[in-house]
Design an enzyme around this catalytic site. Structure first.
Site, PDB file in Angstrom:
ATOM      1  N   SER A 196       0.925  -1.162  -0.072  1.00 31.89           N
ATOM      2  CA  SER A 196       0.052  -0.003  -0.367  1.00 31.89           C
ATOM      3  C   SER A 196       0.860   1.315   0.062  1.00 31.89           C
ATOM      4  O   SER A 196       0.261   2.463   0.021  1.00 31.89           O
ATOM      5  CB  SER A 196      -0.952  -0.445   1.142  1.00 31.89           C
ATOM      6  OG  SER A 196      -2.663  -0.857   0.829  1.00 31.89           O
ATOM      7  N   LYS A 199       0.341   3.380  -2.395  1.00 31.67           N
ATOM      8  CA  LYS A 199      -0.903   4.592  -2.774  1.00 31.67           C
ATOM      9  C   LYS A 199       0.436   6.334  -2.458  1.00 31.67           C
ATOM     10  O   LYS A 199      -0.580   7.582  -3.137  1.00 31.67           O
ATOM     11  CB  LYS A 199      -1.332   4.544  -1.682  1.00 31.67           C
ATOM     12  CG  LYS A 199      -2.980   3.145  -1.607  1.00 31.67           C
ATOM     13  CD  LYS A 199      -3.324   2.827  -1.023  1.00 31.67           C
ATOM     14  CE  LYS A 199      -4.583   2.107  -0.855  1.00 31.67           C
ATOM     15  NZ  LYS A 199      -3.670   1.194  -0.621  1.00 31.67           N
ATOM     16  N   SER A 373      -5.558   4.117   4.200  1.00 38.27           N
ATOM     17  CA  SER A 373      -5.391   3.277   3.082  1.00 38.27           C
ATOM     18  C   SER A 373      -6.382   2.718   2.699  1.00 38.27           C
ATOM     19  O   SER A 373      -6.794   1.627   2.213  1.00 38.27           O
ATOM     20  CB  SER A 373      -4.447   1.944   4.058  1.00 38.27           C
ATOM     21  OG  SER A 373      -3.672   0.926   2.693  1.00 38.27           O
TER      22      SER A 373
END
Length: 535
Positions: A196, A199, A373
């Protein structure tokens, strides 16, 4: 002596006058309300400080003046604060709200409470949209501390990064945000699965392509030739069907406004359709059906969640657009408009827009994505970046657009490979060099539009995916994006070290076997960085 330039003052004078006019009445009332309390407290203090030794006639000792003045000062402050008015329903002093209105600004990074809904009071800004430069003139001369020494950093970090919990392959980088100088590197150019932390790249690319003030609009369009009502998806991943919108665009509001527009035309029954043609390609992520992400659609409500959650994993509907359109139909029915069961269609160029609702600014969406997230927002922003870059609004188009935007920013792209916007795809590859460069670029005073990349990072021990981490160490001084897949653990963000310098870091590990132990090892490493003067 330096004489201040008068031109900026002349330009700012109207704004200052508006602020003064908004605040002056409340300050006057506050002072008047506090005056009797101060008088009573002053009278009470006169006999309240017996001298340790008999004073000379007519003399008052310095400590009595000091204690009395301090007490009266505190009493006056307390009185004025109390008199300034009760807390508003949104948790703000009314004087603060008046000042915010005078400034004509919306609120800051307050997830879920942006105050953008029509008719709602404007919250006071939690921070200006642009932070002062890290090496700007506000820093006092001669107070600049020396940057950490690379050798000392290595001695502090390497034993922690070599922990068995971090698996067989790891890489790291630490960079001084103010100077951009790399202070520590361990295979910093090695491309690993980022999970993640992808991102961070998606957020940077989206802000670069669209700007922090961009909004996504959902609209209801009426086809005059056929009498068809089309719900047109604009790719807003934060559209909500809930009663309390908390500042996000509301599907109920859109239905209410649409019903009023139809009633004005004397229309009480329509054929309802929905348009998702803004996006293209597969809707289902390569991971398949998964509680971490709904099928990606230009039209969805509450991210297709089937429960009351707003973040984290949750069961999802199989067709978010159909689900949103069905809810829209129910809201129209409640407003007196009968519809057919909705089906897919495409609005023509002749369609007349009856009503619209728009998301908060992109800066708010980026912060929500990073803090929580949020995979659904990430994939939507990847597609929107693609469309703004002339690419198809698909997984592949988003991946190409992100790469192109970062390349245009001059970032180190060697070894980088994108396949989605969320980092759920295990084929994504990033390097610690790229992650730290993204963070340094977001802190560049010349690129204020990228600042939400930093302000959206979870705060250790307080917010988002770091709320339950660092509760016994380094809470508040670390802001970082987490990344977790099976066998992958990453952490990238910023930290204020023991000397007050802002450092960007990226720690990446592959081949981990125990995610809890791996997280703990990364947290210990970041904590060591926070506590290190390292010179």
């Amino acid at each position: 002596m330096v004489v201040p330039e008068l031109r900026p003052w002349r330009a700012a004078r109207p704004q200052v006058e508006r602020i003064a006019k908004a605040v002056r009445p409340r300050l006057a009332r506050a002072g008047a309300a506090a005056k009797p309390r101060v008088a009573r407290l002053t009278r009470a203090l006169r006999p309240g400080f017996p001298a340790l030794h008999p004073p000379r006639p007519g003399a008052v000792r310095t400590w009595q003046y000091t204690a009395g003045a301090a007490t009266v000062g505190l009493a006056l402050a307390a009185g004025v604060v109390t008199a300034a008015g009760p807390w508003g329903a949104d948790g703000q002093r009314t004087a603060e709200r008046d000042r915010a209105v005078a400034l004509e600004r919306s609120g800051g990074a307050d997830h879920g409470r942006s105050g953008t809904a029509p008719g709602r009071p404007r919250p006071v800004p939690s921070a200006g949209p642009v932070l002062a430069g890290l090496d700007g003139p506000s820093r006092a001369a001669g107070t600049e501390t020396a940057e950490p020494d690379g050798k000392a950093l290595s001695e502090a970090l390497e034993p922690l990064l070599d922990a068995s919990a971090l698996g067989g392959s790891h890489a790291a980088a630490v960079v001084d945000v103010a100077t951009g100088k790399r202070l520590y590197a361990a295979d910093a150019g090695e491309a690993l699965t980022p999970a993640s932390t992808t991102k961070i790249a998606t957020a940077t690319a989206a802000l670069s392509a669209l700007g922090p003030d961009h909004r996504f609009t959902t609209r209801a369009a009426f086809e005059p030739d056929t009498g068809e009502l089309v719900l047109v998806g604009g790719g807003d991943p934060t559209l909500t069907a809930r009663k309390k919108t908390n500042g996000w665009a509301g599907l109920r509001d859109l239905a209410a406004d649409t019903a009023k527009a139809l009633e004005k035309r004397g229309i009480h029954k329509v054929t309802l359709s929905y348009d998702t043609t803004l996006y293209s390609g597969p809707a289902l992520h390569p991971i398949g059906v998964n509680d971490n992400l709904a099928p990606v659609s230009a039209l969805s409500a509450d991210e297709g969640r089937t429960d009351d959650t707003t973040s984290g994993p949750a069961p999802r509907v199989s067709d978010p657009a159909e689900d949103a359109a069905a809810k829209f139909a129910d809201f129209l029915d409640s407003a007196g408009i009968t519809t057919t069961p909705p089906g897919p269609s495409k609005a023509t160029t002749r369609a007349e827009t009856l009503a619209t609702v728009s998301s908060p600014p992109l800066s708010d969406l980026v912060e929500r994505m990073l803090t929580n997230s949020d995979n659904d927002i990430a994939e939507a922003l990847a597609r929107q970046t693609a469309l703004a870059s002339g690419e198809p609004g698909s997984f592949d188009g988003g991946a190409r657009a992100i790469s192109a935007r970062l390349t245009k920013l001059g970032l180190p792209m060697s070894g980088a490979s994108f396949h989605d916007g969320s980092g759920l795809d295990r084929d994504d590859r990033l390097t610690p060099d790229l992650l730290t460069a993204l963070l340094v670029t977001a802190g560049d005073p010349d690129r204020p539009g990228l600042r939400p990349v930093l302000t959206g990072l979870p705060v250790a021990g307080f917010t988002g995916t770091l709320a339950d981490r660092y509760t016994d160490s380094a809470a508040g001084v670390i802001r970082a994006k987490t990344g977790t897949l099976t066998g992958v653990n990453t952490l990238a963000g910023t930290v204020v070290d023991a000397d007050g310098r802002l450092l960007a870091f990226a720690f990446m590990a592959s081949g981990t076997t125990d995610p809890v132990e791996a997280e703990s090892a990364l947290d210990k490493t970041a904590t060591a960085l926070a506590g290190c003067g390292c010179r």
